[in-house]
Write an enzyme that holds these catalytic residues in place. Structure first.
Site, PDB file in Angstrom:
ATOM      1  N   THR A  56       3.064  -3.305   3.921  1.00 45.29           N
ATOM      2  CA  THR A  56       3.262  -4.264   2.842  1.00 45.29           C
ATOM      3  C   THR A  56       2.940  -3.652   1.498  1.00 45.29           C
ATOM      4  OG1 THR A  56       2.726  -6.474   2.037  1.00 45.29           O
ATOM      5  CG2 THR A  56       0.932  -5.248   3.062  1.00 45.29           C
ATOM      6  N   ARG A  57       3.587  -4.217   0.459  1.00 42.72           N
ATOM      7  CA  ARG A  57       3.247  -3.818  -0.914  1.00 42.72           C
ATOM      8  C   ARG A  57       2.705  -5.012  -1.673  1.00 42.72           C
ATOM      9  NH1 ARG A  57       8.930  -4.904  -3.920  1.00 42.72           N
ATOM     10  NH2 ARG A  57      10.192  -4.874  -2.056  1.00 42.72           N
ATOM     11  N   ASN A  58       2.401  -6.080  -0.940  1.00 49.31           N
ATOM     12  CA  ASN A  58       2.037  -7.353  -1.568  1.00 49.31           C
ATOM     13  C   ASN A  58       0.728  -7.900  -1.066  1.00 49.31           C
ATOM     14  OD1 ASN A  58       4.194  -8.238  -3.371  1.00 49.31           O
ATOM     15  ND2 ASN A  58       5.489  -8.034  -1.547  1.00 49.31           N
TER      16      ASN A  58
END
Ligand code: ADX
Length: 388
Positions: free
Chosen positions: A188-190
């Site tokens: 994930t980048r969130n």
């Protein structure tokens, strides 16, 4: 039993203390040229040494790059979709050995160094499927030189220190210590919204443990900042996961936003971390409308020999008719009944734009995000040119 590394063996090349000291001396005496690289490149160089990019031994040469773009595989046929490159401002005069630094700190040694050029357009088309500078990966590519160094990397040390950042050997040891046989990795980048949590938990119900593996490092302006992502995940795990089911490890990595090709690359990285399964949801590693929402799942059909199993999920949302959180695979109701989870809504709320973040996030996650001074990447902040 953790998964076998990509290509069969974890490729680890870390310089012994005396070799690192010798490299320092050679650099100080001007015997070895030094190349200071930006964070995104420094991360890739470090990963070449720690084995996250096994079996690569260094940045790709022209034959490797051409094969990866044309076939999604290395010249020997092994799946590989995102070229790992070392861009340099100018071609190197013959110099067998180059020291690589980041922020003035010595990072690695490149032996058998050689440079070559490769057209930006061919690279952008092959990797991103577009030349549109509205694509953040294309924009970053166009801002960097079209000359690349290849050679064999051995790292001195990682250019960052972070107890949560586990390299492949450390992650493999941590997974083995837990005795998990089936481990699903979540990229994930969130910061996690409730949709992310449902994807993770649906996967967890099929395996022994979950590696939650957020990427930290340069991102687009407006994306969640590193500290916010970590604080949010710590809160989620503390309040919403049974003890002993999750390993949180961060990974420094510059998102390419290359959609399907990047999904396969993400899976290979997690295979090298020892995971057996990799979670792919809706629009994995996508940006804007550049890739169809499920292209990043379809691409895995081309890689039956990948050696890590994709776990593919439809979009999770709240359905008014079902009265529950559900997903596209099992809910028959039309989009008008759906309330999607949205990082954008959270961002709007946290930046004073109104709305209701509670519908998208756990309250503890919201509180954690609120406790971080700068939860979002500012347009002018620490990001590299071309990534905004
Ligand atoms: S990504 O660039 O790292 O893919 P993000 O952090 O938003 O972006 O997503 C992480 C993973 O969760 C991806 O596999 C993505 O497809 C999946 N995902 C995100 N939101 C949802 C959702 N509402 N339903 C299902 N999967 C989702």
């Amino acid at each position: 039993m953790v998964a076998e590394a990509h290509g069969g063996r974890l490729r680890r090349a870390v310089l012994a203390a005396e070799e690192a000291a010798r490299l320092e001396r050679e650099v100080a005496e001007g015997l070895v040229p030094v190349l200071d690289v930006p964070a995104s490149v420094a991360y890739d160089v470090a990963h070449l040494g720690t084995g996250l990019y096994s079996p690569l031994t260094g940045p790709l040469d022209e034959a490797g790059l051409a094969a990866v773009l044309a076939t999604g595989r290395l010249p020997d046929g092994l799946p590989w979709t995102v070229p790992i490159l070392l861009p340099v401002a100018e071609r190197l005069a013959a110099s067998d050995r180059v020291a690589i630094a980041h922020g003035g700190r010595l990072l690695a040694r490149l032996d058998g160094a050689r440079s070559y050029t490769f057209p930006h357009a061919e690279l952008a088309r092959g990797l991103y499927g577009t030349l549109d500078p509205a694509h953040p990966g294309v924009r970053r590519l166009l801002a960097q030189p079209d000359t690349y160094l290849t050679g064999t990397v051995a790292v001195v040390a990682r250019p960052w220190s972070d107890p949560l950042d586990l390299d492949p050997s450390e992650t493999r040891a941590a997974l083995a210590a837990r005795g998990w046989r089936k481990v699903a990795a979540f990229q994930t980048r969130n910061a996690p919204h409730i949709g992310h949590e449902y994807v993770q938990k649906t996967a967890l119900s099929l395996v022994d443990g979950l590696l939650l593996n957020p990427v930290l490092g340069p991102k687009k302006a407006g994306d969640f900042a590193d500290a916010a992502i970590v604080a949010a995940y710590e809160a989620l795990i503390r309040h919403y996961y049974p003890p002993g089911t999750v390993l949180l490890g961060t990974v420094r990595y510059a998102m390419r936003y290359a959609g399907p090709r990047e999904a396969v690359h993400h899976a290979i990285m997690r295979k090298n971390l020892g995971c057996t399964h990799f979670i792919v949801g809706r629009d994995h590693a996508g940006v804007g409308d550049f890739y169809p929402p499920y292209a990043a799942q379809a691409i895995f059909a081309d890689y039956p020999d990948l050696g890590i199993e994709p776990l593919c999920f439809g979009e999770f949302y709240h359905c008014r008719r079902c009265g529950t959180i559900t997903n596209e695979r099992v809910c028959p109701h039309p989009p008008t009944d759906r309330e999607p989870f949205s990082g954008t809504a959270v961002r709007r709320f946290l930046t004073g734009g109104g709305g209701d973040a509670a519908a998208h996030l756990r309250p503890e996650v919201l509180a954690a995000l609120g406790s971080v001074a700068e939860p979002f990447v500012a347009p002018e902040a620490g990001n590299e040119p071309g990534t905004a």
